[in-house]
Write a protein that holds these residues in place. Structure first.
Motif, PDB file in Angstrom:
ATOM      1  N   GLU A 283       0.855  -1.188   0.000  1.00 34.92           N
ATOM      2  CA  GLU A 283       0.000   0.000   0.000  1.00 34.92           C
ATOM      3  C   GLU A 283       0.890   1.237   0.000  1.00 34.92           C
ATOM      4  OE1 GLU A 283      -2.678   2.530   3.183  1.00 34.92           O
ATOM      5  OE2 GLU A 283      -2.365   0.390   3.537  1.00 34.92           O
ATOM      6  N   LEU A 284       0.506   2.249  -0.756  1.00 35.94           N
ATOM      7  CA  LEU A 284       1.255   3.496  -0.801  1.00 35.94           C
ATOM      8  C   LEU A 284       0.814   4.403   0.340  1.00 35.94           C
ATOM      9  CD1 LEU A 284       3.233   5.407  -2.284  1.00 35.94           C
ATOM     10  CD2 LEU A 284       1.259   6.197  -3.639  1.00 35.94           C
ATOM     11  N   PRO A 299       1.816  -6.193   4.722  1.00 35.85           N
ATOM     12  CA  PRO A 299       0.837  -6.640   5.726  1.00 35.85           C
ATOM     13  C   PRO A 299       1.262  -6.458   7.181  1.00 35.85           C
ATOM     14  CG  PRO A 299       0.803  -8.149   3.892  1.00 35.85           C
ATOM     15  CD  PRO A 299       1.926  -7.182   3.618  1.00 35.85           C
ATOM     16  N   ASN A 300       2.552  -6.562   7.497  1.00 36.35           N
ATOM     17  CA  ASN A 300       2.967  -6.369   8.891  1.00 36.35           C
ATOM     18  C   ASN A 300       2.709  -4.946   9.377  1.00 36.35           C
ATOM     19  OD1 ASN A 300       3.754  -8.949   9.610  1.00 36.35           O
ATOM     20  ND2 ASN A 300       5.885  -8.653   9.028  1.00 36.35           N
ATOM     21  N   PHE A 301       2.630  -3.997   8.457  1.00 33.61           N
ATOM     22  CA  PHE A 301       2.291  -2.629   8.839  1.00 33.61           C
ATOM     23  C   PHE A 301       0.907  -2.589   9.477  1.00 33.61           C
ATOM     24  CE2 PHE A 301       0.701   1.683   7.918  1.00 33.61           C
ATOM     25  CZ  PHE A 301       1.761   2.465   8.373  1.00 33.61           C
ATOM     26  N   ASN A 302      -0.007  -3.383   8.940  1.00 30.71           N
ATOM     27  CA  ASN A 302      -1.349  -3.438   9.505  1.00 30.71           C
ATOM     28  C   ASN A 302      -1.355  -4.084  10.882  1.00 30.71           C
ATOM     29  OD1 ASN A 302      -2.551  -2.104   7.435  1.00 30.71           O
ATOM     30  ND2 ASN A 302      -3.450  -3.908   6.469  1.00 30.71           N
ATOM     31  N   ASN A 312       1.166   7.439  11.540  1.00 36.10           N
ATOM     32  CA  ASN A 312       2.410   8.052  12.005  1.00 36.10           C
ATOM     33  C   ASN A 312       3.103   7.162  13.026  1.00 36.10           C
ATOM     34  OD1 ASN A 312       2.105  10.272  10.369  1.00 36.10           O
ATOM     35  ND2 ASN A 312       1.536  11.685  12.010  1.00 36.10           N
ATOM     36  N   TYR A 313       2.325   6.583  13.934  1.00 38.74           N
ATOM     37  CA  TYR A 313       2.901   5.687  14.935  1.00 38.74           C
ATOM     38  C   TYR A 313       3.487   4.446  14.258  1.00 38.74           C
ATOM     39  CZ  TYR A 313       3.286   2.461  18.868  1.00 38.74           C
ATOM     40  OH  TYR A 313       3.763   1.559  19.791  1.00 38.74           O
ATOM     41  N   ALA A 314       2.720   3.840  13.362  1.00 43.62           N
ATOM     42  CA  ALA A 314       3.185   2.609  12.710  1.00 43.62           C
ATOM     43  C   ALA A 314       4.452   2.859  11.895  1.00 43.62           C
ATOM     44  CB  ALA A 314       2.077   2.040  11.828  1.00 43.62           C
ATOM     45  N   LEU A 315       4.510   3.988  11.202  1.00 43.91           N
ATOM     46  CA  LEU A 315       5.729   4.330  10.460  1.00 43.91           C
ATOM     47  C   LEU A 315       6.896   4.521  11.414  1.00 43.91           C
ATOM     48  CD1 LEU A 315       4.248   6.845   7.862  1.00 43.91           C
ATOM     49  CD2 LEU A 315       5.248   4.617   7.319  1.00 43.91           C
TER      50      LEU A 315
END
Length: 402
Positions: A283-284, A299-302, A312-315
């Motif tokens: 995903e962009l 998918p691990n970002f989700n 912002n937190y996940a990044l």
């Protein structure tokens, strides 16, 4: 598939819907009525007399909690400002020290749960500065305050009842219950529902203590991430570079596509090298619009988003994990900094877009999925860069003055 993940469904929630809450924690009378309702529900659900007659009547509202809930940094700070406070030299250097200090434990956790050590350390650093800032607010009173406030009453009521369960089964004692304004606890800031379902005795001393035992907290975090879907062989995502003529009309936000789709659109790695032919969905994400850094997330970002529902937190989790592993820092251009918006400007834009037939939901000044979609459609219709970001160009086009 949308990257915006709803909060995990509650495994436990008292279903006595015949007793409505009076939800305004700023008024003492309303709070008293809410507490009375909580007491009736807890009694009907079979909680101990200690919970019903001692704990619940002693709860009191915390005005500061409502103030903090209404201005969370995940939704009020720019990406650059958010990152600047979290990817510090202190976080990076201390994270590397923690990797070495707990190497044996991390190796065990990686082997058993499939979670690379740098991610556990990254969560730890972002949540509590490696245990230095675990929070000093009363978790019971914080949760009661939010349970009696209309904004997210159902969610926090469920969390409060999960905490009652933890007290009744002696997983926690009331003297331990200090934490964040939102009721998160310990080194890794577990909410009661997560503590109830995923907490483990990592140091094998016969008890679970996520406040004092780093092993308990880290083991519980590894168990949690594994249980909610972490893919062992995959990374969280990567920074990428978009071509100058990137076809925004062919890619929607909050939508996953095969990595090959982005490769065909001219997206490269940040250093200009070609993307791989690896079979994975991506995903962009453009946290500061087209003028800022671009990311393809996997998918691990989700999974990280399930921990905290903020891009912002996940990044930050992913980028700090990379830095702890030795990756270079992220550069954010001055141009993207000049393209920032104020929440009041976004709220005005949301109102105007709603009037023009673009559905952004309730105007709240928060740049969420509906706003991204509506802004992108408006931009593409008016010949602007369709990055979905409420930057100066779209604000000026819509006649929004700061």
């Amino acid at each position: 598939m949308s990257s915006v993940i709803k909060r995990l469904s509650r495994l436990f929630f008292v279903s006595l819907t015949t007793l409505p809450f009076v939800v305004n924690a700023t008024g003492n009378n309303d709070f008293t009525q809410c507490i009375d309702n909580l007491q009736v529900k807890a009694n009907a659900a079979g909680y101990s007399r200690y919970i019903v007659n001692d704990i619940i009547p002693s709860l009191s509202p915390i005005k500061r909690v409502i103030e903090l809930d209404q201005r969370q940094p995940e939704f009020s700070q720019s990406f650059a400002d958010y990152l600047r406070l979290r990817l510090t030299d202190y976080h990076i250097q201390t994270g590397r020290k923690k990797l070495a200090e707990h190497k044996v434990l991390f190796d065990q956790l990686s082997k058993k749960y499939g979670i690379p050590a740098q991610y556990l350390v990254s969560f730890w650093g972002l949540e509590t500065n490696f245990g230095r800032n675990k929070g000093k607010m009363s978790v019971l009173n914080s949760l009661a305050t939010l349970a009696c406030d209309e904004r997210r009453s159902e969610y926090f009521t469920a969390e409060l009842f999960d905490l009652f369960h933890l007290i009744d089964n002696k997983t926690v004692i009331t003297e331990q219950l200090a934490g964040s304004w939102a009721g998160a606890m310990g080194h890794m800031q577990f909410m009661p529902s997560a503590l109830r379902k995923y907490a483990l005795d990592g140091d094998n001393d016969g008890k679970i203590d996520v406040w004092q035992s780093e092993a308990d907290a880290l083991t519980s975090a590894a168990n949690y991430l594994n249980s909610i879907g972490w893919l062992e062989k995959e990374r969280w995502g990567r920074q990428v570079k978009l071509p100058k003529d990137f076809a925004f009309q062919q890619v929607e936000f909050d939508q996953f596509y095969d990595l090959a789709t982005f490769k065909a659109l001219g997206v490269t790695r940040a250093n200009g090298a070609a993307l791989s032919d690896y079979k994975i969905e991506a995903e962009l994400v453009l946290p500061a619009g087209a003028d800022g850094p671009a990311f393809l997330v996997y998918p691990n970002f989700n999974v990280i988003m399930k921990w905290n529902l903020s891009e912002n937190y996940a990044l930050s989790v992913g980028l700090l994990a990379n830095r702890i592993q030795g990756a270079a820092g992220l550069k954010i251009s001055d141009k993207s900094q000049r393209n920032l918006y104020k929440p009041v400007e976004l709220q005005a834009l949301q109102k105007k877009l709603n009037m023009m037939g673009y559905d952004v939901g309730k105007p709240d000044g928060i740049w969420g999925p509906k706003s991204r979609k509506a802004i992108r459609l408006y931009q593409l219709k008016h010949g602007l860069v369709g990055d979905g970001f409420p930057g100066r160009a779209v604000l000026n086009k819509a006649g929004i003055q700061g």
